[in-house]
Design a protein around this motif. Structure first.
Motif, PDB file in Angstrom:
ATOM      1  N   ALA A  18       0.852  -1.194   0.000  1.00 53.90           N
ATOM      2  CA  ALA A  18       0.000   0.000   0.000  1.00 53.90           C
ATOM      3  C   ALA A  18       0.882   1.237   0.000  1.00 53.90           C
ATOM      4  CB  ALA A  18      -0.904   0.004   1.228  1.00 53.90           C
ATOM      5  N   VAL A  19       0.504   2.241  -0.770  1.00 54.96           N
ATOM      6  CA  VAL A  19       1.281   3.467  -0.876  1.00 54.96           C
ATOM      7  C   VAL A  19       0.692   4.499   0.072  1.00 54.96           C
ATOM      8  CG1 VAL A  19       1.984   5.309  -2.421  1.00 54.96           C
ATOM      9  CG2 VAL A  19       1.857   2.973  -3.267  1.00 54.96           C
ATOM     10  N   ASP A  20       1.545   5.050   0.926  1.00 50.23           N
ATOM     11  CA  ASP A  20       1.121   6.111   1.831  1.00 50.23           C
ATOM     12  C   ASP A  20       0.903   7.378   1.015  1.00 50.23           C
ATOM     13  OD1 ASP A  20       2.755   7.810   4.627  1.00 50.23           O
ATOM     14  OD2 ASP A  20       0.724   7.927   3.857  1.00 50.23           O
ATOM     15  N   PRO A  21      -0.312   8.003   1.075  1.00 57.38           N
ATOM     16  CA  PRO A  21      -0.553   9.194   0.276  1.00 57.38           C
ATOM     17  C   PRO A  21       0.378  10.345   0.609  1.00 57.38           C
ATOM     18  CG  PRO A  21      -2.483   8.653   1.626  1.00 57.38           C
ATOM     19  CD  PRO A  21      -1.445   7.623   1.866  1.00 57.38           C
ATOM     20  N   GLY A  22       1.027  10.316   1.776  1.00 56.67           N
ATOM     21  CA  GLY A  22       1.942  11.385   2.152  1.00 56.67           C
ATOM     22  C   GLY A  22       3.310  11.246   1.509  1.00 56.67           C
ATOM     23  N   ASP A  23       3.615  10.052   0.956  1.00 54.33           N
ATOM     24  CA  ASP A  23       4.903   9.844   0.304  1.00 54.33           C
ATOM     25  C   ASP A  23       4.978  10.633  -0.987  1.00 54.33           C
ATOM     26  OD1 ASP A  23       5.687   8.097   2.260  1.00 54.33           O
ATOM     27  OD2 ASP A  23       5.281   6.284   1.103  1.00 54.33           O
ATOM     28  N   GLN A  63      17.132   7.784 -12.458  1.00 56.85           N
ATOM     29  CA  GLN A  63      15.802   8.229 -12.881  1.00 56.85           C
ATOM     30  C   GLN A  63      14.835   8.216 -11.703  1.00 56.85           C
ATOM     31  OE1 GLN A  63      14.800   5.643 -16.142  1.00 56.85           O
ATOM     32  NE2 GLN A  63      16.098   6.735 -17.592  1.00 56.85           N
ATOM     33  N   PHE A  64      14.884   7.180 -10.886  1.00 54.12           N
ATOM     34  CA  PHE A  64      14.005   7.103  -9.724  1.00 54.12           C
ATOM     35  C   PHE A  64      14.326   8.225  -8.741  1.00 54.12           C
ATOM     36  CE2 PHE A  64      13.650   2.268 -10.444  1.00 54.12           C
ATOM     37  CZ  PHE A  64      12.649   2.457 -11.374  1.00 54.12           C
ATOM     38  N   SER A  65      15.617   8.502  -8.554  1.00 56.94           N
ATOM     39  CA  SER A  65      16.013   9.594  -7.654  1.00 56.94           C
ATOM     40  C   SER A  65      15.528  10.931  -8.195  1.00 56.94           C
ATOM     41  CB  SER A  65      17.534   9.627  -7.505  1.00 56.94           C
ATOM     42  OG  SER A  65      17.985   8.486  -6.835  1.00 56.94           O
ATOM     43  N   GLN A  66      15.601  11.112  -9.499  1.00 57.99           N
ATOM     44  CA  GLN A  66      15.150  12.361 -10.116  1.00 57.99           C
ATOM     45  C   GLN A  66      13.644  12.540  -9.937  1.00 57.99           C
ATOM     46  OE1 GLN A  66      17.256  14.592 -11.288  1.00 57.99           O
ATOM     47  NE2 GLN A  66      15.582  15.999 -11.607  1.00 57.99           N
ATOM     48  N   ILE A  67      12.890  11.463 -10.053  1.00 56.66           N
ATOM     49  CA  ILE A  67      11.437  11.523  -9.848  1.00 56.66           C
ATOM     50  C   ILE A  67      11.137  11.975  -8.428  1.00 56.66           C
ATOM     51  CG2 ILE A  67       9.347  10.112  -9.627  1.00 56.66           C
ATOM     52  CD1 ILE A  67      10.429   8.456 -11.999  1.00 56.66           C
ATOM     53  N   GLN A  68      11.813  11.371  -7.452  1.00 59.23           N
ATOM     54  CA  GLN A  68      11.583  11.739  -6.053  1.00 59.23           C
ATOM     55  C   GLN A  68      11.982  13.190  -5.806  1.00 59.23           C
ATOM     56  OE1 GLN A  68      14.063  10.005  -3.035  1.00 59.23           O
ATOM     57  NE2 GLN A  68      12.469  10.178  -1.496  1.00 59.23           N
ATOM     58  N   LEU A  69      13.114  13.605  -6.345  1.00 55.33           N
ATOM     59  CA  LEU A  69      13.578  14.975  -6.163  1.00 55.33           C
ATOM     60  C   LEU A  69      12.598  15.969  -6.778  1.00 55.33           C
ATOM     61  CD1 LEU A  69      15.788  16.912  -5.202  1.00 55.33           C
ATOM     62  CD2 LEU A  69      16.924  16.550  -7.397  1.00 55.33           C
ATOM     63  N   SER A  70      12.089  15.658  -7.955  1.00 53.29           N
ATOM     64  CA  SER A  70      11.120  16.544  -8.613  1.00 53.29           C
ATOM     65  C   SER A  70       9.849  16.682  -7.787  1.00 53.29           C
ATOM     66  CB  SER A  70      10.762  16.011  -9.999  1.00 53.29           C
ATOM     67  OG  SER A  70      11.884  16.036 -10.846  1.00 53.29           O
ATOM     68  N   GLN A  71       9.361  15.578  -7.252  1.00 55.51           N
ATOM     69  CA  GLN A  71       8.139  15.624  -6.450  1.00 55.51           C
ATOM     70  C   GLN A  71       8.365  16.403  -5.159  1.00 55.51           C
ATOM     71  OE1 GLN A  71       5.064  14.525  -7.401  1.00 55.51           O
ATOM     72  NE2 GLN A  71       4.387  15.643  -5.603  1.00 55.51           N
ATOM     73  N   THR A  72       9.507  16.191  -4.519  1.00 59.31           N
ATOM     74  CA  THR A  72       9.824  16.910  -3.289  1.00 59.31           C
ATOM     75  C   THR A  72       9.937  18.413  -3.569  1.00 59.31           C
ATOM     76  OG1 THR A  72      10.983  14.992  -2.424  1.00 59.31           O
ATOM     77  CG2 THR A  72      11.498  17.097  -1.406  1.00 59.31           C
ATOM     78  N   THR A  73      10.557  18.771  -4.690  1.00 59.18           N
ATOM     79  CA  THR A  73      10.670  20.177  -5.073  1.00 59.18           C
ATOM     80  C   THR A  73       9.293  20.783  -5.296  1.00 59.18           C
ATOM     81  OG1 THR A  73      12.829  19.778  -6.074  1.00 59.18           O
ATOM     82  CG2 THR A  73      11.671  21.771  -6.756  1.00 59.18           C
ATOM     83  N   ASN A  74       8.420  20.058  -5.986  1.00 56.02           N
ATOM     84  CA  ASN A  74       7.059  20.554  -6.221  1.00 56.02           C
ATOM     85  C   ASN A  74       6.316  20.759  -4.904  1.00 56.02           C
ATOM     86  OD1 ASN A  74       7.387  20.598  -8.976  1.00 56.02           O
ATOM     87  ND2 ASN A  74       6.329  18.669  -9.333  1.00 56.02           N
ATOM     88  N   ASP A  75       6.445  19.808  -3.982  1.00 50.10           N
ATOM     89  CA  ASP A  75       5.781  19.931  -2.682  1.00 50.10           C
ATOM     90  C   ASP A  75       6.281  21.163  -1.929  1.00 50.10           C
ATOM     91  OD1 ASP A  75       4.419  17.599  -3.265  1.00 50.10           O
ATOM     92  OD2 ASP A  75       5.679  16.328  -1.978  1.00 50.10           O
ATOM     93  N   ALA A  82       1.953  28.925  -0.715  1.00 55.34           N
ATOM     94  CA  ALA A  82       0.915  29.079   0.311  1.00 55.34           C
ATOM     95  C   ALA A  82       1.371  30.049   1.403  1.00 55.34           C
ATOM     96  CB  ALA A  82       0.559  27.729   0.919  1.00 55.34           C
ATOM     97  N   ALA A  83       2.631  29.946   1.821  1.00 60.14           N
ATOM     98  CA  ALA A  83       3.155  30.855   2.843  1.00 60.14           C
ATOM     99  C   ALA A  83       3.212  32.286   2.318  1.00 60.14           C
ATOM    100  CB  ALA A  83       4.551  30.404   3.282  1.00 60.14           C
ATOM    101  N   GLN A  84       3.588  32.447   1.063  1.00 61.65           N
ATOM    102  CA  GLN A  84       3.653  33.782   0.473  1.00 61.65           C
ATOM    103  C   GLN A  84       2.251  34.385   0.366  1.00 61.65           C
ATOM    104  OE1 GLN A  84       5.429  33.910  -3.410  1.00 61.65           O
ATOM    105  NE2 GLN A  84       5.608  36.125  -3.385  1.00 61.65           N
ATOM    106  N   THR A  85       1.270  33.578  -0.003  1.00 57.07           N
ATOM    107  CA  THR A  85      -0.113  34.053  -0.085  1.00 57.07           C
ATOM    108  C   THR A  85      -0.605  34.495   1.283  1.00 57.07           C
ATOM    109  OG1 THR A  85      -0.540  32.571  -1.947  1.00 57.07           O
ATOM    110  CG2 THR A  85      -2.461  33.420  -0.787  1.00 57.07           C
ATOM    111  N   THR A  86      -0.275  33.739   2.322  1.00 50.72           N
ATOM    112  CA  THR A  86      -0.658  34.096   3.684  1.00 50.72           C
ATOM    113  C   THR A  86      -0.019  35.423   4.092  1.00 50.72           C
ATOM    114  OG1 THR A  86      -0.865  31.756   4.260  1.00 50.72           O
ATOM    115  CG2 THR A  86      -0.670  33.301   6.085  1.00 50.72           C
ATOM    116  N   ALA A  87       1.257  35.581   3.774  1.00 52.50           N
ATOM    117  CA  ALA A  87       1.947  36.833   4.113  1.00 52.50           C
ATOM    118  C   ALA A  87       1.335  38.013   3.372  1.00 52.50           C
ATOM    119  CB  ALA A  87       3.435  36.717   3.785  1.00 52.50           C
ATOM    120  N   GLN A  88       0.998  37.826   2.107  1.00 53.43           N
ATOM    121  CA  GLN A  88       0.373  38.906   1.339  1.00 53.43           C
ATOM    122  C   GLN A  88      -0.988  39.260   1.934  1.00 53.43           C
ATOM    123  OE1 GLN A  88       0.355  37.140  -2.559  1.00 53.43           O
ATOM    124  NE2 GLN A  88       2.243  38.151  -3.162  1.00 53.43           N
TER     125      GLN A  88
END
Length: 147
Positions: A18-23, A63-75, A82-88
Motif C-alpha cells: 500500500a502506498v502512503d498518500p503522504g509519500d 531516474q528514480f532519484s530524479q522523480i523523487q527529487l522533482s516531487q519533493t521540489t514541487n511539494d 501558500a506561505a507567500q499568499t498568507t503573508a500577502q
C-alpha cells in the motif's frame, strides 16, 4: 531493508505494498520505495547468464532519484506559495485597497482575509458601508495606508 515479494508463475503482476498518500509520488502514483522495490525485484529475478548491465541499473536508479527529487521540489514550492499568499493576505488587513472586479475597480478597507486550497480572498468594506466578500487576493491592484 524492505522485504521483496517474488512474482509467482502464472500471475501477471507482483503484489505491491500500500502506498502512503503522504509519500512523494510520481505520475503513476508509486512511492520512491515502490520504485526501488521494482528494481530489487528485477535484480532478484534476472537471468544469471545475462545480468542487467551496470550502466542500465545505475541509470534506472538515477531516474528514480530524479522523480523523487522533482516531487519533493514541487511539494516545497506549493508550501512556499501558500506561505507567500498568507503573508500577502496579512499585509493588506486594515489597509485601503483597490480590487479589480470585472470591468470595475472596487475601493475599500480590507476587513478579513480567508484562505481555501491555497487561494486567498478578501472581504472589503466600501466607503458607503457595503461589505463585499470573496474578492480574490490576486485582484488587488493598489494598496494604500488607511487614513
Amino acid at each position: 531493508m524492505q522485504e521483496v515479494t517474488p512474482v509467482t508463475p502464472g500471475t501477471n503482476t507482483p503484489e505491491t505494498p500500500a502506498v502512503d498518500p503522504g509519500d512523494a509520488t510520481d505520475q503513476f502514483g508509486l512511492s520512491f520505495e515502490s520504485l526501488l522495490q521494482i528494481v530489487l525485484t528485477q535484480l532478484t529475478f534476472q537471468d544469471p547468464l545475462e545480468p542487467m548491465d551496470n550502466f542500465e541499473f545505475v541509470s534506472q536508479l538515477a531516474q528514480f532519484s530524479q522523480i523523487q527529487l522533482s516531487q519533493t521540489t514541487n511539494d516545497n514550492l506549493e508550501r512556499l506559495v501558500a506561505a507567500q499568499t498568507t503573508a500577502q493576505g496579512s499585509a493588506v488587513l486594515g489597509r485601503t485597497v483597490d480590487v479589480t472586479a470585472g470591468a470595475t475597480t472596487l475601493t475599500g478597507i480590507v476587513r478579513a482575509v480567508a484562505f481555501e486550497d491555497g487561494t486567498g480572498t478578501v472581504t472589503l468594506e466600501t466607503p458607503n458601508g457595503q461589505t463585499i466578500s470573496g474578492l480574490p487576493l490576486t485582484n488587488i491592484s493598489q494598496i494604500r495606508e488607511t487614513p
